[in-house]
Design an enzyme around this catalytic site. Structure first.
Site, short mmCIF file in Angstrom:
data_model
loop_
_atom_site.label_atom_id
_atom_site.label_comp_id
_atom_site.label_asym_id
_atom_site.label_seq_id
_atom_site.Cartn_x
_atom_site.Cartn_y
_atom_site.Cartn_z
CB CYS A 2 0.03 -2.61 5.34
SG CYS A 2 -0.04 -4.22 4.56
NE ARG A 27 2.12 3.41 2.66
CZ ARG A 27 3.34 2.89 2.67
NH1 ARG A 27 3.54 1.65 2.31
NH2 ARG A 27 4.34 3.61 3.02
CD1 TRP A 74 -3.08 -3.75 -1.74
CD2 TRP A 74 -1.30 -5.09 -1.60
NE1 TRP A 74 -2.83 -4.26 -2.99
CE2 TRP A 74 -1.75 -5.08 -2.93
CE3 TRP A 74 -0.19 -5.89 -1.27
CZ2 TRP A 74 -1.14 -5.82 -3.94
CZ3 TRP A 74 0.41 -6.61 -2.29
CH2 TRP A 74 -0.06 -6.57 -3.60
CG ASN A 100 4.19 -2.12 5.08
OD1 ASN A 100 3.87 -2.94 4.23
ND2 ASN A 100 4.31 -0.85 4.83
N GLY A 101 5.31 -5.69 5.15
CA GLY A 101 6.43 -6.46 4.61
C GLY A 101 6.04 -7.92 4.45
CD GLU A 488 0.56 7.26 -16.84
OE1 GLU A 488 1.16 6.18 -16.72
OE2 GLU A 488 0.00 7.82 -15.89
CE LYS A 492 -2.85 6.59 -14.16
NZ LYS A 492 -1.42 6.64 -14.12
CD GLU A 495 -3.45 2.99 -12.17
OE1 GLU A 495 -2.98 2.39 -11.21
OE2 GLU A 495 -2.91 4.00 -12.66
CG HIS A 511 5.60 -5.47 -36.97
ND1 HIS A 511 6.16 -6.02 -38.09
CD2 HIS A 511 5.95 -4.16 -36.98
CE1 HIS A 511 6.85 -5.10 -38.75
NE2 HIS A 511 6.73 -3.96 -38.09
CE LYS A 610 -0.23 7.89 -5.05
NZ LYS A 610 -0.49 8.06 -6.48
O1 M6R Z 1 5.57 5.85 -5.83
P1 M6R Z 1 6.11 5.37 -7.16
O2 M6R Z 1 6.17 6.44 -8.17
O3 M6R Z 1 7.43 4.67 -7.00
O4 M6R Z 1 5.05 4.30 -7.66
C1 M6R Z 1 5.29 3.54 -8.80
C2 M6R Z 1 4.04 2.80 -9.24
O5 M6R Z 1 3.63 1.90 -8.26
C3 M6R Z 1 2.88 3.76 -9.56
O6 M6R Z 1 3.24 4.69 -10.54
C4 M6R Z 1 1.68 2.94 -10.08
O7 M6R Z 1 1.95 2.38 -11.32
C5 M6R Z 1 0.44 3.84 -10.16
N1 M6R Z 1 -0.70 3.16 -9.62
C6 M6R Z 1 0.09 4.22 -11.53
O8 M6R Z 1 -1.02 5.03 -11.60
#
Ligand code: M6R
Length: 615
Positions: A2, A27, A74, A100-101, A488, A492, A495, A511, A610
């Site tokens: 958050c 966040r 969040w 937050n936590g 990756e 992308k 998500e 396989h 994020k």
């Molecule tokens: O801030 P960080 O690089 O530690 O974050 C890691 C992941 O949470 C972050 O890369 C996440 O997978 C992204 N949403 C990917 O686009």
């Protein structure tokens, strides 16, 4: 995960808090809320969904005051509903808190408080904290918010960042950090002070910041900031001067932050390289790693820990570090690492890769490494973040603020950082001949231009997105150093467009996943002119033989691939080790274009945040 903002001073707190929350909306965007003190008790406004809903509520029912706290949520415990939105107020209405936590023992605490007659208004774990503070304020702490908070947080299990405000002592805000539930920055002003979970929330107002460490508390008034341990020992905190780049923090001509961040990558990579190459001697300089040749030579193993996109970046870094620096490398998920009693000793270096520097799983892996005596490094984008502060040495990404939830420029710049690290270690360990070192270094300055040329595929990708945006499933195939690029690319797409996508090592397709392929399944193959080209062509043939629609990412000038694949996206020829940095660009553009065509919320995809600061 958050976002938290607090303000005490002479300006209109609501305006500053809402502005700060706007910067932190990445966040979490399940709900948002603000609480103000203005001599008429604690005034709270909260609403579900995005911050714009809260803004509308505040516009129709304004709040004025010079002290306040705000939160963007969040959701973990309790559905995203107004009654579960922060700030949470204690039963008597004297105390209010943002958090937050996760309170791991909240059920036990809640039962205990309910047995004592406390009434709860929400389903959250957070509410137990404010009710505990009230309980201790009324019993034992003589109404003192500092003492009551101190006693309350001693009862909590888990990691927390908390800001508390009280109408009983309205001149102060109390901030506490326990563990790694996200940072707490105290921004220092003149006759005013700020609190924020992340620096961007308050960077417009001050660059002078104190970062709370775990088990520290800040008592913040308009005139003064006192830092103590949770046992009440005074601490002389370091004041950091945080660099500010206002241009990078706004969308400008772009429709979304993600789009802007994709297009920024030429510049970002140039900044990552800036000042790190000695062109006279063609060697790499990384002074912030604090490394000597003796220390570098003593390293026998390197373990990379990271999550999500940063983890995929680490999978690519393994290729560099093994080939160039001749170090044995393992890559592990931050979220898994500490649950398997990893083998670490003083000859192990642990490298955390994290854009935010606040991802709780990565920080926990770092803690494990620290306890077991490893040399601890980080590659971070957020300057001043926890990961950077706890490391023995670090390399910054220099990508500028990454606001879009989907990570793009942090991926490419962190790969560049690992390449620099590999060459630097190669220099210090003596594993590189002069000609090899020159060749590795010479390849680097070409990258910004190669990325720029890969971005020119955007119009073609728009057209592809027209064809593909209704598909339900995608397969991304890559091999060798470009297998993580397939992972990756798939991440992308899923998500931000909510399309199911899988990244797979191409040789493994036969396989199992080959069973999925039919005419409804686009198969994106990373088929560059490298050592594995012919092997990849076989995978293209196999996918075509099953009726799949093949989209090949290929090297400019490769006309043969066009006779095999249904669609070809070309990127410029790039040295094989650096090819992931260029190959990922069209995949980012494709995910973006598909998501826009599907009407998805690109910068704030559902269920995500994020910076992931809960386990
Ligand atoms: O801030 P960080 O690089 O530690 O974050 C890691 C992941 O949470 C972050 O890369 C996440 O997978 C992204 N949403 C990917 O686009």
């Amino acid at each position: 995960m958050c976002g938290i903002v607090g303000y005490v001073g002479y300006q209109d707190a609501t305006t500053l808090i809402l502005e700060g929350l706007q910067r932190l909306e990445y966040r979490g965007y399940d709900s948002a809320g603000v609480a103000l003190l203005n001599g008429q008790g604690i005034q709270v406004r909260r609403d579900v969904g995005k911050l714009s809903n809260l803004r509308a509520k505040v516009d129709s029912n304004p709040l004025h005051g010079h002290t306040g706290i705000g939160h963007t949520r969040w959701a973990t415990h309790g559905a995203p509903m107004e009654r579960n939105a922060h700030p949470h107020v204690s039963m008597s209405g004297d105390f209010v808190l943002v958090h937050n936590g996760i309170v791991e023992n909240y059920l036990e605490l809640r039962a205990e408080l309910m047995a004592e007659g406390v009434r709860f208004d929400s389903d959250t774990d957070t509410e137990v904290i404010v009710q505990l503070i009230e309980k201790f304020a009324h019993n034992g702490a003589q109404g003192d918010i500092v003492e009551a908070t101190r006693q309350a947080v001693k009862r909590l299990r888990g990691a927390h960042a908390i800001v508390v405000m009280s109408q009983v002592q309205p001149d102060r805000l109390i901030a506490v950090r326990i563990g790694n539930a996200g940072g707490v920055a105290i921004g220092l002003g003149d006759g005013e002070n700020y609190i924020a979970s992340d620096i961007p929330a308050i960077l417009d107002h001050t660059r002078r910041m104190i970062f709370l460490e775990s088990r520290q508390m800040a008592i913040v008034t308009a005139q003064d900031v006192t830092i103590e341990t949770l046992d009440g020992q005074a601490i002389t905190a370091t004041i950091h001067d945080v660099p500010y780049d206002p241009i990078s923090a706004v969308k400008g001509e772009y429709r979304h932050f993600m789009q802007k961040e994709i297009y920024e990558q030429s510049r970002a990579v140039a900044d990552t390289l800036g000042g790190r190459i000695d062109f006279e001697h063609m060697q790499v300089m990384l002074p912030d790693l604090n490394l000597t040749p003796e220390k570098a030579q003593a390293i026998q193993r390197l373990v990379i820990v990271a999550c999500g996109t940063s983890y995929y970046s680490g999978l690519i870094g393994k290729f560099f570090l093994e080939k160039i620096a001749r170090i044995n490398v393992e890559v592990d998920y931050g979220s898994e690492y500490r649950y398997r009693d990893p083998l670490i000793d003083a000859n192990t270096a642990v490298l955390a890769i994290t854009q935010s520097g606040e991802t709780v799983d990565t920080l926990a892996a770092m803690e494990e490494a620290r306890e077991k005596g490893a040399l601890l490094w980080s590659i971070v984008n957020a300057v001043g973040s926890q990961a950077m502060r706890v490391s023995d040495g670090y390399i910054t990404m220099n990508a500028g603020p990454e606001i879009g939830v989907a990570s793009t420029k942090a991926f490419t710049t962190s790969i560049v950082d690992q390449y620099l690290l590999a060459v630097y270690l190669g220099q210090l360990r003596g594993t590189l001949s002069e000609s090899e070192r020159r060749a590795y270094v010479e390849a680097l300055p070409k990258l910004p231009d190669l990325i720029g040329r890969a971005l020119e595929s955007a119009p073609q990708i728009e057209h592809l997105a027209d064809l593909l945006h209704h598909c339900q499933d995608f397969l991304y195939l890559g091999r060798g150093i470009n297998y993580p690029v397939a992972l990756e690319g798939a991440l992308k797409l899923k998500e931000i467009s909510y399309i199911h996508a899988e990244g797979y090592p191409a040789g493994e397709m036969k396989h199992g996943p080959i069973a999925l392929i039919d005419e409804n399944m686009p198969v994106l193959t990373i088929t560059l002119k490298d050592a594995l080209y012919e092997k990849m062509i076989s995978q293209v043939e196999q996918a075509k033989a099953r009726g799949g629609m093949v989209i090949a990412l290929a090297t400019e000038g490769d006309n043969f691939i066009a006779t095999k694949a249904d669609q070809v996206i070309y990127i410029p020829e790039t040295p094989e080790l650096l090819s992931p940095i260029v190959a990922v660009i069209p995949l980012q553009l494709l995910a973006y274009a598909v998501a826009v065509k599907r009407g998805a919320d690109v910068d704030q995809p559902r269920n995500l945040a994020k910076s992931v600061t809960v386990e």
